[in-house]
Design an enzyme around this catalytic site. Structure first.
Site, PDB file in Angstrom:
ATOM      1  N   GLY A 314      46.005   2.660  71.916  1.00 41.82           N
ATOM      2  CA  GLY A 314      46.480   2.439  73.274  1.00 41.82           C
ATOM      3  C   GLY A 314      46.319   3.719  74.077  1.00 41.82           C
ATOM      4  O   GLY A 314      45.886   3.722  75.220  1.00 41.82           O
ATOM      5  N   GLU A 351      53.522   9.075  75.244  1.00 46.91           N
ATOM      6  CA  GLU A 351      52.607  10.208  75.047  1.00 46.91           C
ATOM      7  C   GLU A 351      53.244  11.516  75.515  1.00 46.91           C
ATOM      8  O   GLU A 351      53.024  12.569  74.920  1.00 46.91           O
ATOM      9  CB  GLU A 351      51.273   9.966  75.759  1.00 46.91           C
ATOM     10  CG  GLU A 351      50.558   8.670  75.375  1.00 46.91           C
ATOM     11  CD  GLU A 351      50.462   8.423  73.884  1.00 46.91           C
ATOM     12  OE1 GLU A 351      50.372   9.394  73.110  1.00 46.91           O
ATOM     13  OE2 GLU A 351      50.490   7.248  73.473  1.00 46.91           O
ATOM     14  N   HIS A 354      55.537  12.764  72.942  1.00 46.53           N
ATOM     15  CA  HIS A 354      54.777  13.407  71.864  1.00 46.53           C
ATOM     16  C   HIS A 354      54.509  14.885  72.126  1.00 46.53           C
ATOM     17  O   HIS A 354      54.281  15.644  71.188  1.00 46.53           O
ATOM     18  CB  HIS A 354      53.416  12.735  71.699  1.00 46.53           C
ATOM     19  CG  HIS A 354      53.407  11.631  70.695  1.00 46.53           C
ATOM     20  ND1 HIS A 354      54.000  11.735  69.459  1.00 46.53           N
ATOM     21  CD2 HIS A 354      52.844  10.398  70.734  1.00 46.53           C
ATOM     22  CE1 HIS A 354      53.799  10.614  68.791  1.00 46.53           C
ATOM     23  NE2 HIS A 354      53.110   9.781  69.535  1.00 46.53           N
TER      24      HIS A 354
END
Ligand SMILES: *[C@@H]1O[C@H](CO)[C@@H](O)[C@H](O)[C@H]1NC(C)=O
Ligand SMILES: *[C@@H]1O[C@H](CO)[C@@H](O)[C@H](O)[C@H]1NC(C)=O
Ligand SMILES: *[C@@H]1O[C@H](CO)[C@@H](O)[C@H](O)[C@H]1NC(C)=O
Ligand SMILES: *[C@@H]1O[C@H](CO)[C@@H](O)[C@H](O)[C@H]1NC(C)=O
Ligand SMILES: *[C@@H]1O[C@H](CO)[C@@H](O)[C@H](O)[C@H]1NC(C)=O
Ligand SMILES: *[C@@H]1O[C@H](CO)[C@@H](O)[C@H](O)[C@H]1NC(C)=O
Ligand SMILES: *[C@@H]1O[C@H](CO)[C@@H](O)[C@H](O)[C@H]1NC(C)=O
Length: 919
Positions: A314, A351, A354
């Site tokens: 993704g 993201e 992360h």
């Protein structure tokens, strides 16, 4: 390109940028706090190094020996790719490059082991302390899963010595979505010109950095990277550099210390527009946002975000350059749906999370991957909640992650969250870990822990943990240790002791409560067979009694008796409030009855999430034969009076299994009659399908209302779908269907229609520029009932000019999902297996998902036989990654056969009775 379109797309960018900046906001707060602490404490605690334990001894162990520690790489890459081709050019997919890695020797050796998937030339090793060259005796590229490049030296590298290794290499940009690869798109979508435009881009995680250049490709081998990209004049490598002849050189600032899997490179012809801090690059000819650059924190100096036409995952959290599949980044107001928007916000938040959980602090080895992915998944809900507080997104973790992974984790083939480091060695061992256990169970147990320790304690512990391990690596025990330090006195159990029961054991418990006595017990819950394991968990349980507030309890033994679970005066008891715990709950029949009566009289006495969870638990307990299937079905009766999304969605997902098992049998008629009766109220509730409800979850339930009504033959609904689609066909330039309902209405209209509707949608699919619009059409095209159209559509899935490789599996699965396409999709996969596995192998197609998709309806002896035949027609190697999926399909089919045999009659009678009963 029309300017009008351009402007509207630019407006769409603003939405996304705002989204990013707000998410950045909360995480920035966290970092600001850290920075302050570092300032007031001039000697930061030493980075703990005890956790980085390298296996001793040289390979054949597939791990690097750990005797050489990389510190910095200088990488030069030169892709020869032309992004735009003219008549005269021959495309070149070669890239050349060289790399110098500077490393320290911590244990003397005559051999350098690192990773490479290609041959190298000009190998030069230097002693940096005395500038002397060390002669290379031999280099060996291992032709096996280790991907080792062994460099034998004539002299010994000394402990504490500093050395460098230079290599030159050459590789190829393939359309394999791994390493440094090639993606393409059509530049002029409105004309018949088929000219493609090319992009060079990368995906390293988990083990493909070694496919680009020789490196110490393990997450704990962090280093700084200085990257230079030499690319053709007129293309962008995400920054501007000076022009050298017909080549442009773009040099990037040296990175912070980070893992190889977080490297990323792109070269494209995307144009950009920008402002001082935020820069948005767009591929003008394509017409919408392509690249955004956004400054979020002190440790990430810039963050580029780029949407790629071909992308396997993704999105990927590369340090400072996040790459996305187009559907995960590109949003267009008025065209994209609410779920597209939620997905984009969620992926961006994931993201960004992360950048801390994964990039700044990385798992020492892949066996703790769940620390990265579980955190990012959990934190993404906080991020989205921060920018869209009205969405109540945090509730949706129960549907999106918990209920979903409950299914997977109740199969005997499940696995624990944490694996042993030694059990994860080969690239395919590593790739297999990227599953729903890692992401969703990881998030679910962290959510449970945060609730147990209380959010503030949890966040304080995380901050300390992030600070202690920044630019370094950690194992899950380190996290428990830091949470233990900050927890308050109300928590008596050791964090590690509680959590190890959830991370080291697979599966989860079912808590059985006898409300007559207050007896409570736990057992490992398996869906299909009884468990062979004698697992016990430390289970934090929130429980409430009718008319009282919830209390917190912990069950740490197999059985106990507690007054908190005892019913008083015939009142109900409800456990696992808001599904905070990662377990299912079963009650004595009397308590189930009391809960169901409560739902019939006043739904609001039962918390919203629990209304959904009661349904999900009941259906799964029935599958496991712990309660009767009729009790499970009874939990759906009250839905006539509930218009909330969470309970409806929980019911529909569970009833989906009944559809798959029975839509080819006489059960289906009465089942549809029951569904028509149940959905009536919901359909009325939404009445006007041209307006969008204000509430986020109402918007989702509006989709449910229309899709349940139409697919169960409510005539009004089908007429509406046809009318809206016909209006679109008549006036192509204005689509009258509101974005949320597009996928459903397209699907219903194509199902009811013929070639004309199909061809119209296919044309729209080919010309749509927005990937999420394409996806809606691609799905809807699978809804036709015309076999010849389905067959032709199946053929298209093997033609990358018609269906992109990354979309083939899901397209075949959509077709198999259609009852009219079931048999032909299965035949198609079998007939084309050799071609599919050779052309589409190498991770592009997830064969596991493909096999699962085309066999999900299987529930007869004949189908079981066909599966076995398929398995014996090919050897292990020819089946590749499908081999395990095939095993699982056989297991599932056997379970389905048994379930249908045992339940068909009861279910048929129940649906008959309930649908005929006058209401
Ligand atoms: C880290 O390693 C060094 C060198 O081996 C050692 O002196 C030091 O005590 C270690 N630190 C910790 C926290 O274990
Ligand atoms: C492409 O090639 C054709 C035939 O060789 C020629 O007529 C045309 O001018 C060329 N186009 C360009 C843009 O070079
Ligand atoms: C590395 O590659 C670049 C680009 O091809 C080249 O300019 C440079 O000289 C190379 N470095 C060495 C040491 O060969
Ligand atoms: C590396 O070189 C050897 C010897 O020339 C060759 O056999 C092998 O196929 C090459 N490997 C790769 C991955 O290019
Ligand atoms: C299961 O666990 C319980 C308690 O931990 C223990 O008493 C019992 O002997 C175990 N049974 C088996 C079969 O291991
Ligand atoms: C609950 O406990 C009572 C009293 O021991 C017992 O009679 C009853 O069978 C139990 N119910 C279940 C479902 O086990
Ligand atoms: C299940 O249904 C059967 C027959 O209807 C009934 O005898 C039995 O008591 C039920 N069991 C439970 C656990 O409700």
């Amino acid at each position: 390109m029309a300017l009008g379109v351009y402007i509207s797309k630019v407006l769409a960018i603003a939405t996304v940028v705002m989204t990013v900046s707000s998410i950045g906001g909360i995480i920035t707060m966290m970092i600001v706090y850290e920075t302050e602490r570092i300032k007031t404490n001039p000697t930061p605690p030493p980075t703990p190094n005890a956790t980085i334990v390298y296996p001793t001894g040289p390979p054949p162990n597939l791990r690097l020996p750990g005797n050489l520690i990389p510190e910095r790489y200088d990488i030069v890459l030169q892709p020869r790719l032309y992004t735009v081709m003219n008549n005269a050019t021959n495309q070149s997919l070669i890239f050349t490059g060289n790399s110098t890695v500077y490393f320290r020797c911590v244990e003397k050796t005559k051999t350098i082991f690192l990773h490479s998937k290609q041959n190298v030339t000009d190998v030069t090793v230097k002693d940096c302390d005395n500038k002397k060259t060390i002669n290379v005796e031999n280099t060996i590229l291992y032709n096996n899963e280790s991907n080792f490049l062994e460099i034998r030296l004539e002299a010994v590298l000394q402990e504490d010595g500093n050395y460098s290794l230079f290599t030159a290499f050459e590789g190829e940009l393939l359309d394999d979505l791994a390493g440094f690869y090639m993606s393409s798109y059509k530049k002029e979508t409105s004309t018949k010109d088929d000219t493609k435009t090319f992009i060079a881009t990368s995906q390293m995680q988990p083990t493909d950095a070694r496919k680009v250049f020789p490196c110490f490709d393990e997450p704990a081998m962090k280093a700084k990277f200085e990257v230079t990209i030499i690319h053709r004049f007129g293309t962008h490598a995400l920054a501007n550099g000076k022009i050298v002849e017909s080549w442009e050189v773009t040099r990037f600032q040296t990175t912070k210390k980070m893992s190889t899997y977080l490297l990323a490179f792109t070269v494209s012809d995307f144009d950009f527009i920008g402002s001082k801090h935020e820069r948005v690059d767009i591929k003008v000819s394509y017409g919408y946002v392509q690249l955004m650059q956004y400054k979020i924190t002190s440790f990430i100096s810039t963050l580029d975000q780029i949407a790629l036409p071909d992308f396997s995952a993704g999105a990927m959290e590369n340090w400072g350059l996040v790459t996305y599949r187009e559907t995960a980044l590109l949003y267009e107001e008025g065209v994209s749906s609410t779920s597209n928007k939620e997905w984009i916000a969620t992926v961006i938040a994931h993201e960004l999370a992360h950048q801390w959980f994964g990039n700044l602090v990385t798992m020492t080895w892949w066996n703790d991957l769940w620390l990265n992915e579980g955190f990012a998944t959990y934190i993404s809900y906080m991020g989205v909640d921060h920018i869209e507080p009205k969405w109540n997104i945090k509730d949706l973790i129960v549907l999106n992650d918990i209920q979903t992974v409950f299914q997977v984790d109740s199969l005997a083939s499940s696995h624990p969250l944490s694996s042993r480091a030694d059990d994860v060695q080969t690239p395919s061992d590593i790739t297999e870990l990227f599953d729903s256990i890692t992401y969703s169970k990881g998030a679910a147990v962290l959510r449970m822990l945060a609730d147990y320790l209380k959010d503030k304690v949890f966040m304080d512990g995380l901050k300390e943990y992030l600070q202690a391990f920044q630019y370094s690596n950690a194992v899950h025990k380190d996290l428990w240790e830091y949470l233990q330090k900050v927890k308050d006195d109300t928590v008596v159990l050791l964090v590690a002791e509680v959590m190890e029961t959830w991370t080291m054991q697979m599966g989860y418990p079912v808590i059985t409560i006898n409300t007559t006595t207050g007896d409570i017990s736990q057992e490992h819950f398996l869906l299909i067979q009884p468990s062979d394991y004698n697992f016990t968990w430390h289970v934090p349980i929130n429980v409430m009694k009718e008319g009282s507030a919830p209390t917190s309890q912990v069950l740490a033994v197999p059985k106990e008796r507690k007054s908190a679970f005892k019913a008083e005066d015939g009142k109900w008891v409800l456990a696992n409030i808001d599904c905070m715990g990662y377990f299912r709950v079963n009650y004595d029949p009397e308590n189930w009855d009391r809960l169901l009566s409560q739902l019939e009289t006043n739904i609001h006495e039962i918390p919203l999430i629990n209304r959904g969870q009661l349904i999900d638990d009941a259906f799964n307990l029935a599958r496991a034969k712990r309660i009767n299937v009729t009790l499970a079905l009874r939990t759906t009766k009250y839905l006539r009076n509930d218009t909330e999304y969470i309970p409806w969605e929980s019911a529909l997902r569970n009833l989906d299994y009944f559809i798959l098992m029975f839509d080819r049998s006489e059960v289906y008629g009465p089942m549809q009659a029951y569904m028509r009766k149940q959905v009536g109220g919901l359909y009325q509730h939404f009445e006007n399908f041209t307006t969008v409800p204000e509430d986020h979850s109402e918007q989702y339930n509006q989709i449910n209302a229309i899709s349940v009504a139409c697919s169960n033959d409510i005539e009004d609904c089908q007429k509406l779908a046809k009318k809206l689609f016909d209006n679109w066909m008549t006036n192509e330039t204005s689509n009258p269907i509101q974005p949320n309902l597009k996928a459903t209405i397209y699907c219903q209209a194509i199902a009811a229609g013929g070639e004309k509707e199909w061809e119209f949608a296919w044309g729209k699919f080919q010309n749509a520029t927005l990937a999420s619009e394409k996806d809606k059409l691609r799905f809807a095209l699978s809804c036709t009932r015309k076999i010849w159209l389905l067959n032709r559509y199946l053929e298209y899935t093997l033609n990358p000019d018609k269906i992109r490789k990354m979309d083939s599996v899901s397209t075949i699965n959509y077709i198999a999902r259609n009852v009219a396409g079931q048999a032909i999709a299965w035949n198609f996969v079998r007939a084309n297996w050799n071609y599919i596995s050779s052309e589409y192998g190498g991770g592009i197609m997830s064969f596991g998902r493909l096999i699962e998709g085309v066999t999900q309806r299987f529930s007869t002896d004949f189908e079981l036989q066909e599966l076995r035949q398929f398995q014996s027609d090919y050897n292990e190697e020819e089946l590749g990654s499908a081999s395990r999926a095939l095993e699982q399909a056989i297991e599932r089919t056997q379970a389905n056969i048994k379930w249908v045999k045992e339940n068909k009659q009861t279910v048929l009678e129940w649906f008959r009775r309930e649908s005929s009963e006058s209401s």
